[in-house]
Design a protein around this motif. Structure first.
Motif, PDB file in Angstrom:
ATOM      1  N   SER A   1       0.843  -1.193   0.000  1.00 49.43           N
ATOM      2  CA  SER A   1       0.000   0.000   0.000  1.00 49.43           C
ATOM      3  C   SER A   1       0.877   1.242   0.000  1.00 49.43           C
ATOM      4  O   SER A   1       1.969   1.244   0.565  1.00 49.43           O
ATOM      5  CB  SER A   1      -0.941   0.024   1.201  1.00 49.43           C
ATOM      6  OG  SER A   1      -0.208   0.256   2.380  1.00 49.43           O
TER       7      SER A   1
ATOM      8  N   ARG B   1       0.867   5.090   1.244  1.00 52.11           N
ATOM      9  CA  ARG B   1       0.159   5.906   2.232  1.00 52.11           C
ATOM     10  C   ARG B   1       0.423   7.400   2.102  1.00 52.11           C
ATOM     11  O   ARG B   1      -0.348   8.199   2.602  1.00 52.11           O
ATOM     12  CB  ARG B   1       0.550   5.464   3.648  1.00 52.11           C
ATOM     13  CG  ARG B   1       0.148   4.054   3.967  1.00 52.11           C
ATOM     14  CD  ARG B   1      -1.326   3.966   3.986  1.00 52.11           C
ATOM     15  NE  ARG B   1      -1.741   2.645   4.421  1.00 52.11           N
ATOM     16  CZ  ARG B   1      -2.963   2.237   4.378  1.00 52.11           C
ATOM     17  NH1 ARG B   1      -3.910   3.021   3.933  1.00 52.11           N
ATOM     18  NH2 ARG B   1      -3.273   1.034   4.779  1.00 52.11           N
TER      19      ARG B   1
ATOM     20  N   GLN C   1      -1.689  12.738   1.645  1.00 53.68           N
ATOM     21  CA  GLN C   1      -1.983  11.393   2.145  1.00 53.68           C
ATOM     22  C   GLN C   1      -2.641  10.601   1.033  1.00 53.68           C
ATOM     23  O   GLN C   1      -3.458  11.127   0.274  1.00 53.68           O
ATOM     24  CB  GLN C   1      -2.920  11.442   3.340  1.00 53.68           C
ATOM     25  CG  GLN C   1      -2.259  11.918   4.587  1.00 53.68           C
ATOM     26  CD  GLN C   1      -3.204  11.830   5.774  1.00 53.68           C
ATOM     27  OE1 GLN C   1      -4.399  12.027   5.654  1.00 53.68           O
ATOM     28  NE2 GLN C   1      -2.650  11.529   6.933  1.00 53.68           N
TER      29      GLN C   1
ATOM     30  N   ASP D   1      -4.191   6.436  -0.041  1.00 59.16           N
ATOM     31  CA  ASP D   1      -4.620   5.120   0.436  1.00 59.16           C
ATOM     32  C   ASP D   1      -4.792   4.223  -0.789  1.00 59.16           C
ATOM     33  O   ASP D   1      -5.903   3.926  -1.205  1.00 59.16           O
ATOM     34  CB  ASP D   1      -5.915   5.222   1.233  1.00 59.16           C
ATOM     35  CG  ASP D   1      -6.294   3.896   1.889  1.00 59.16           C
ATOM     36  OD1 ASP D   1      -5.436   2.991   1.933  1.00 59.16           O
ATOM     37  OD2 ASP D   1      -7.437   3.762   2.341  1.00 59.16           O
TER      38      ASP D   1
ATOM     39  N   GLN E   1      -3.883   0.584  -2.630  1.00 58.67           N
ATOM     40  CA  GLN E   1      -3.521  -0.789  -2.280  1.00 58.67           C
ATOM     41  C   GLN E   1      -3.354  -1.604  -3.552  1.00 58.67           C
ATOM     42  O   GLN E   1      -4.165  -1.500  -4.473  1.00 58.67           O
ATOM     43  CB  GLN E   1      -4.595  -1.382  -1.376  1.00 58.67           C
ATOM     44  CG  GLN E   1      -4.720  -0.590  -0.103  1.00 58.67           C
ATOM     45  CD  GLN E   1      -5.939  -0.954   0.717  1.00 58.67           C
ATOM     46  OE1 GLN E   1      -6.718  -1.812   0.361  1.00 58.67           O
ATOM     47  NE2 GLN E   1      -6.104  -0.279   1.833  1.00 58.67           N
TER      48      GLN E   1
ATOM     49  N   GLY F   1       4.935   3.901   2.225  1.00 63.31           N
ATOM     50  CA  GLY F   1       3.857   2.923   2.314  1.00 63.31           C
ATOM     51  C   GLY F   1       4.258   1.728   3.142  1.00 63.31           C
ATOM     52  O   GLY F   1       5.185   1.795   3.950  1.00 63.31           O
TER      53      GLY F   1
END
Length: 137
Positions: free
Chosen positions: A23, A25, A59, A61, A63, A84
């Motif tokens: 991921s 981040r 930021q 997110d 994946q 990440g």
């Protein structure tokens, strides 16, 4: 989980075939004026962040699963850092385990509620019998 960090220079691409889930981040500008950060998967290019002196970090997110080939790229004059996490287990396995845990917890709560209701009924019966005994005396 293991920390991941990648410093990306302007106008270069960084490609990797993932051996485990991963991921992203965050992204931050290290030096330079402005950079657009892209992820490229299966010939599709998507901008994921724009960083500059005015907005030095963002930021994220994002994946990615095991065996995915991904490419990150920066356009502009900035050197940027991606951060990440590498995961040891697959997200699908972790998600399934969390769902199984939630179902088990719901069963336990239902059982406890049922047991508590039965105890309340038993207590009510005892109170009723005790009040009958008092009225007879």
């Amino acid at each position: 989980m293991t920390f991941f960090g990648l410093t990306m220079k302007p106008d270069r691409q960084y490609t990797r075939l993932l051996q485990k889930p991963f991921s992203v981040r965050g992204v931050a500008i290290k030096e330079g004026d402005m950079g657009k950060v892209y992820v490229i998967t299966k010939d599709e290019k998507h901008i994921i962040a724009t960083v500059s002196e005015a907005i030095p970090q963002a930021q994220l997110d994002l994946q990615f699963g095991k065996c995915e080939e991904i490419t990150f790229a920066v356009e502009g004059e900035a050197t940027v850092c991606l951060t990440g996490t590498w995961y040891e287990e697959d997200y699908a396995d972790a998600k399934k385990q969390a769902e199984d845990d939630r179902r088990l917890l719901e069963k336990v709560i239902t059982f406890l509620d049922t047991t508590h209701d039965a105890d309340d009924e038993h207590d009510s019966e005892e109170e009723s019998q005790n009040s009958e005994l008092k009225t007879e005396n």
